[in-house]
Design a protein around this motif. Structure first.
Motif, PDB file in Angstrom:
ATOM      1  N   GLU A 301       0.873  -1.168   0.000  1.00  0.00           N
ATOM      2  CA  GLU A 301       0.000   0.000   0.000  1.00  0.00           C
ATOM      3  C   GLU A 301       0.912   1.220   0.000  1.00  0.00           C
ATOM      4  N   VAL A 302       0.957   1.939  -1.142  1.00  0.00           N
ATOM      5  CA  VAL A 302       1.919   3.028  -1.321  1.00  0.00           C
ATOM      6  C   VAL A 302       1.187   4.354  -1.474  1.00  0.00           C
ATOM      7  N   GLU A 303       1.568   5.300  -0.652  1.00  0.00           N
ATOM      8  CA  GLU A 303       1.062   6.674  -0.761  1.00  0.00           C
ATOM      9  C   GLU A 303       2.185   7.560  -1.292  1.00  0.00           C
ATOM     10  N   GLY A 304       1.895   8.293  -2.356  1.00  0.00           N
ATOM     11  CA  GLY A 304       2.910   9.177  -2.943  1.00  0.00           C
ATOM     12  C   GLY A 304       3.775   8.504  -3.983  1.00  0.00           C
ATOM     13  N   MET A 305       3.245   7.503  -4.688  1.00  0.00           N
ATOM     14  CA  MET A 305       4.022   6.747  -5.671  1.00  0.00           C
ATOM     15  C   MET A 305       4.584   7.643  -6.771  1.00  0.00           C
ATOM     16  N   ASP A 306       3.885   8.708  -7.121  1.00  0.00           N
ATOM     17  CA  ASP A 306       4.345   9.598  -8.193  1.00  0.00           C
ATOM     18  C   ASP A 306       5.719  10.175  -7.897  1.00  0.00           C
ATOM     19  N   HIS A 307       6.024  10.386  -6.631  1.00  0.00           N
ATOM     20  CA  HIS A 307       7.332  10.960  -6.284  1.00  0.00           C
ATOM     21  C   HIS A 307       8.472  10.010  -6.632  1.00  0.00           C
ATOM     22  N   LEU A 308       8.183   8.701  -6.666  1.00  0.00           N
ATOM     23  CA  LEU A 308       9.215   7.732  -7.022  1.00  0.00           C
ATOM     24  C   LEU A 308       9.431   7.688  -8.535  1.00  0.00           C
ATOM     25  N   LEU A 309       8.364   7.933  -9.282  1.00  0.00           N
ATOM     26  CA  LEU A 309       8.431   7.751 -10.726  1.00  0.00           C
ATOM     27  C   LEU A 309       8.879   9.004 -11.465  1.00  0.00           C
ATOM     28  N   ASN A 310       8.560  10.171 -10.928  1.00  0.00           N
ATOM     29  CA  ASN A 310       8.726  11.411 -11.690  1.00  0.00           C
ATOM     30  C   ASN A 310       9.956  12.216 -11.315  1.00  0.00           C
ATOM     31  N   VAL A 311      10.667  11.814 -10.256  1.00  0.00           N
ATOM     32  CA  VAL A 311      11.814  12.607  -9.801  1.00  0.00           C
ATOM     33  C   VAL A 311      13.074  11.751  -9.922  1.00  0.00           C
ATOM     34  N   ARG A 312      13.801  11.915 -11.025  1.00  0.00           N
ATOM     35  CA  ARG A 312      15.050  11.188 -11.254  1.00  0.00           C
ATOM     36  C   ARG A 312      16.034  12.116 -11.982  1.00  0.00           C
ATOM     37  N   PRO A 313      17.330  12.062 -11.683  1.00  0.00           N
ATOM     38  CA  PRO A 313      17.946  11.321 -10.581  1.00  0.00           C
ATOM     39  C   PRO A 313      17.648  12.003  -9.253  1.00  0.00           C
ATOM     40  N   ALA A 314      17.764  11.238  -8.204  1.00  0.00           N
ATOM     41  CA  ALA A 314      17.489  11.740  -6.857  1.00  0.00           C
ATOM     42  C   ALA A 314      18.252  10.887  -5.855  1.00  0.00           C
ATOM     43  N   ILE A 315      18.266  11.332  -4.638  1.00  0.00           N
ATOM     44  CA  ILE A 315      18.758  10.503  -3.533  1.00  0.00           C
ATOM     45  C   ILE A 315      17.535  10.052  -2.748  1.00  0.00           C
ATOM     46  N   PHE A 316      17.260   8.766  -2.803  1.00  0.00           N
ATOM     47  CA  PHE A 316      16.130   8.192  -2.069  1.00  0.00           C
ATOM     48  C   PHE A 316      16.622   7.755  -0.691  1.00  0.00           C
ATOM     49  N   THR A 317      15.996   8.280   0.344  1.00  0.00           N
ATOM     50  CA  THR A 317      16.336   7.869   1.707  1.00  0.00           C
ATOM     51  C   THR A 317      15.231   6.967   2.246  1.00  0.00           C
ATOM     52  N   PHE A 318      15.606   6.062   3.117  1.00  0.00           N
ATOM     53  CA  PHE A 318      14.619   5.159   3.708  1.00  0.00           C
ATOM     54  C   PHE A 318      15.055   4.787   5.110  1.00  0.00           C
ATOM     55  N   ASN A 319      14.103   4.380   5.930  1.00  0.00           N
ATOM     56  CA  ASN A 319      14.370   3.911   7.283  1.00  0.00           C
ATOM     57  C   ASN A 319      14.543   2.399   7.256  1.00  0.00           C
ATOM     58  N   HIS A 320      15.624   1.930   7.845  1.00  0.00           N
ATOM     59  CA  HIS A 320      15.994   0.512   7.784  1.00  0.00           C
ATOM     60  C   HIS A 320      15.231  -0.255   8.855  1.00  0.00           C
ATOM     61  N   GLN A 321      14.458  -1.277   8.429  1.00  0.00           N
ATOM     62  CA  GLN A 321      13.654  -2.054   9.372  1.00  0.00           C
ATOM     63  C   GLN A 321      13.959  -3.540   9.352  1.00  0.00           C
ATOM     64  N   SER A 322      14.350  -4.068   8.185  1.00  0.00           N
ATOM     65  CA  SER A 322      14.388  -5.510   8.032  1.00  0.00           C
ATOM     66  C   SER A 322      15.332  -5.890   6.901  1.00  0.00           C
ATOM     67  N   LEU A 323      15.756  -7.142   6.902  1.00  0.00           N
ATOM     68  CA  LEU A 323      16.538  -7.645   5.778  1.00  0.00           C
ATOM     69  C   LEU A 323      15.718  -7.651   4.489  1.00  0.00           C
ATOM     70  N   LEU A 324      14.397  -7.565   4.609  1.00  0.00           N
ATOM     71  CA  LEU A 324      13.541  -7.527   3.432  1.00  0.00           C
ATOM     72  C   LEU A 324      13.415  -6.138   2.823  1.00  0.00           C
ATOM     73  N   ASP A 325      14.033  -5.130   3.445  1.00  0.00           N
ATOM     74  CA  ASP A 325      13.973  -3.779   2.882  1.00  0.00           C
ATOM     75  C   ASP A 325      14.424  -3.764   1.429  1.00  0.00           C
ATOM     76  N   SER A 326      15.459  -4.552   1.112  1.00  0.00           N
ATOM     77  CA  SER A 326      16.004  -4.541  -0.247  1.00  0.00           C
ATOM     78  C   SER A 326      14.973  -5.047  -1.253  1.00  0.00           C
ATOM     79  N   LEU A 327      14.196  -6.081  -0.885  1.00  0.00           N
ATOM     80  CA  LEU A 327      13.152  -6.572  -1.781  1.00  0.00           C
ATOM     81  C   LEU A 327      12.088  -5.498  -2.011  1.00  0.00           C
ATOM     82  N   VAL A 328      11.687  -4.859  -0.932  1.00  0.00           N
ATOM     83  CA  VAL A 328      10.636  -3.841  -1.016  1.00  0.00           C
ATOM     84  C   VAL A 328      11.085  -2.684  -1.901  1.00  0.00           C
ATOM     85  N   LEU A 329      12.307  -2.213  -1.682  1.00  0.00           N
ATOM     86  CA  LEU A 329      12.796  -1.051  -2.429  1.00  0.00           C
ATOM     87  C   LEU A 329      13.089  -1.400  -3.886  1.00  0.00           C
TER      88      LEU A 329
END
Length: 490
Positions: A301-329
């Protein structure tokens, strides 16, 4: 009881805010955590004894644990505690504190029910005084209380003389009627009658206290407690997020590991065939994200998906929670992204080869000279690709935000690219820190609007402001959005 009724239970807690402050008592084993903390501590104690050359004593401790269920009759539990305690004679209190911390990090951290965490936070938001009341020793309880932010505990105390354990239990134990005595004492100190208190437990041994509080709740109830709760019409909650894994979790874990291995193999074949590097890495990213998250049973369930698709190149920051973060990202970002990770991951037998093939920039956090890393990162951004950075550097057990480092924001300003913050709400639900088996989950993600270099002003102030946004969003989601599935016993 339906899911909606559990939501009503939490809403009822919110309605108590502003009234006379109540007290919420929580049992530990089977209530806040899946399983029995005494097993984890005894295992660490046995390992310690084996290292000290006391193998016979270590084996005796483990034998006692295997012979008896810690949630059996009161007589059996008292006997078990005394046997384990006798094995501690001569050990220093400092040593047992260290063993308790090891037990937490090696076993107990991944056994915390996420539903219980939400429940604790709901009581905290309502202004209630929080207490863990448990038959376990303080060396089992304290690490969990600290992580949950619960300042008061009542537990079984062990006799210490001159800094060493004597092998005796201080009576009365915090068990059965002993818990009731402890709860009365705390309620008096808070100026609150037990009628205004809650108690959550899984054990029929806690019936004396359940009958005295005004809000008794059976959690993961034993057969006897469940029958009594039904007769008294007490609420019953069944936490399903931790505990014994089922066959589905085992199969999903195996398939997810195979997906990572298959992606690595495909990457190696592609390099041998001379495929274009950038396009090849993108195909690997998409394969990992789609195949891996599918096998893991992750919905999004993604809120704000347009920000991922329309802004490149960029530095994407994320909060680390799990070894599965890499799959999600990988599933979200899909193309033209290079991660920055700590150099230790390069030697990880599972993901190390994959990260190296993906052109990952490895960072030695102990190296004060980061000029080469900075130049590599700038080269990536100038090539039109984006960077993926976790500004915390490490992850917490509960997914709480750790202090942000400002490097990603300095880099964004220097390269004149925006920062796009990605807030991962609950990847830890599928695989918590220290966990081994994956459980299907719906992953909630918020992508915040990009922060452009010209709008940053002070880099450190920008870093702090975005960190605060993460904290606010995660705080709201933890209290207000009870994670599914949250089953309740009827």
């Amino acid at each position: 009881m339906a899911y909606e009724e559990i939501e009503a239970h939490l809403e009822g807690l919110e309605d108590t805010h502003g009234d006379k402050p109540g007290v919420a008592f929580f049992d530990l084993d089977g209530t806040l955590i899946a399983g029995y903390s005494i097993v984890a501590l005894a295992w660490e104690t046995a390992r310690h004894g084996a290292r000290q050359g006391e193998l016979r004593k270590s084996l005796r401790v483990m034998r006692d644990l295997l012979r008896q269920r810690t949630k059996g009759s009161g007589t059996n539990y008292h006997r078990l505690v005394r046997r384990v305690t006798r094995s501690l004679a001569g050990i220093s209190e400092q040593t047992l504190s260290e063993l308790g911390e090891r037990a937490y990090h090696s076993t107990l951290a991944r056994s915390l029910f996420r539903e219980a965490i939400a429940l604790v936070e709901a009581h905290r938001a309502a202004g209630h005084h929080l207490v863990i009341v448990s038959a376990a020793s303080q060396y089992q309880v304290e690490p969990i209380a600290r992580v949950l932010g619960i300042e008061e505990i009542c537990c079984t105390r062990l006799e210490v003389i001159d800094g060493n354990f004597t092998g005796k239990v201080i009576t009365p134990m915090c068990y059965g009627e002993g818990k009731t005595l402890a709860a009365r004492r705390i309620a008096r100190s808070q100026g609150v009658p037990l009628a205004d208190c809650w108690f959550y437990t899984d054990s029929s041994a806690d019936l004396p206290l359940l009958k005295e509080v005004g809000h008794p709740v059976a959690v993961n109830a034993s057969d006897r407690l469940g029958a009594h709760a039904r007769a008294e019409q007490w609420p019953q909650l069944d936490f399903a997020s931790r505990g014994k894994p089922n066959l589905e979790s085992l199969l999903r874990t195996v398939l997810t590991v195979e997906a990572v291995a298959a992606t690595t193999f495909a990457g190696a074949i592609g390099r041998r065939l001379g495929m274009r590097p950038f396009g090849h890495v993108n195909r690997m990213t998409q394969l990992l994200g789609d195949l891996g998250s599918g096998f893991a049973g992750l919905d999004f369930e993604v809120e704000g998906m347009d920000h991922l698709l329309n802004v490149r190149p960029a530095i994407f920051t994320f909060n680390h929670q799990s070894l599965l973060d890499s799959l999600v990202l990988a599933h979200l970002l899909r193309r033209d992204v290079v991660p920055l990770v700590k150099k230790e991951m390069a030697n990880n037998p599972l993901v190390g080869p994959l990260l190296r093939q993906a052109g990952t920039i490895f960072v030695d956090r102990d190296d004060k000279d980061q000029a080469a890393v900075l130049q590599n990162a700038l080269d990536v951004l100038q090539s039109g690709r984006s960077l993926l950075i976790a500004p915390e550097g490490t992850r917490s057990t509960l997914g709480n935000i750790q202090p942000f480092k400002a490097g990603a924001f300095f880099l964004a300003k220097k390269a004149k690219v925006p920062v796009v913050p990605i807030v991962l709400h609950n990847v830890k639900d599928a695989l918590p820190k220290g966990g081994f088996l994956i459980r299907p989950a719906t992953i909630r993600i918020t992508v915040l609007p990009p922060v452009y270099p010209q709008d940053m002003g002070s880099v450190r102030q920008t870093c702090h402001a975005i960190e605060s946004q993460y904290c606010e969003l995660l705080g709201k989601s933890q209290v207000a959005a009870l994670p599914r599935p949250y089953r309740a016993a009827s």
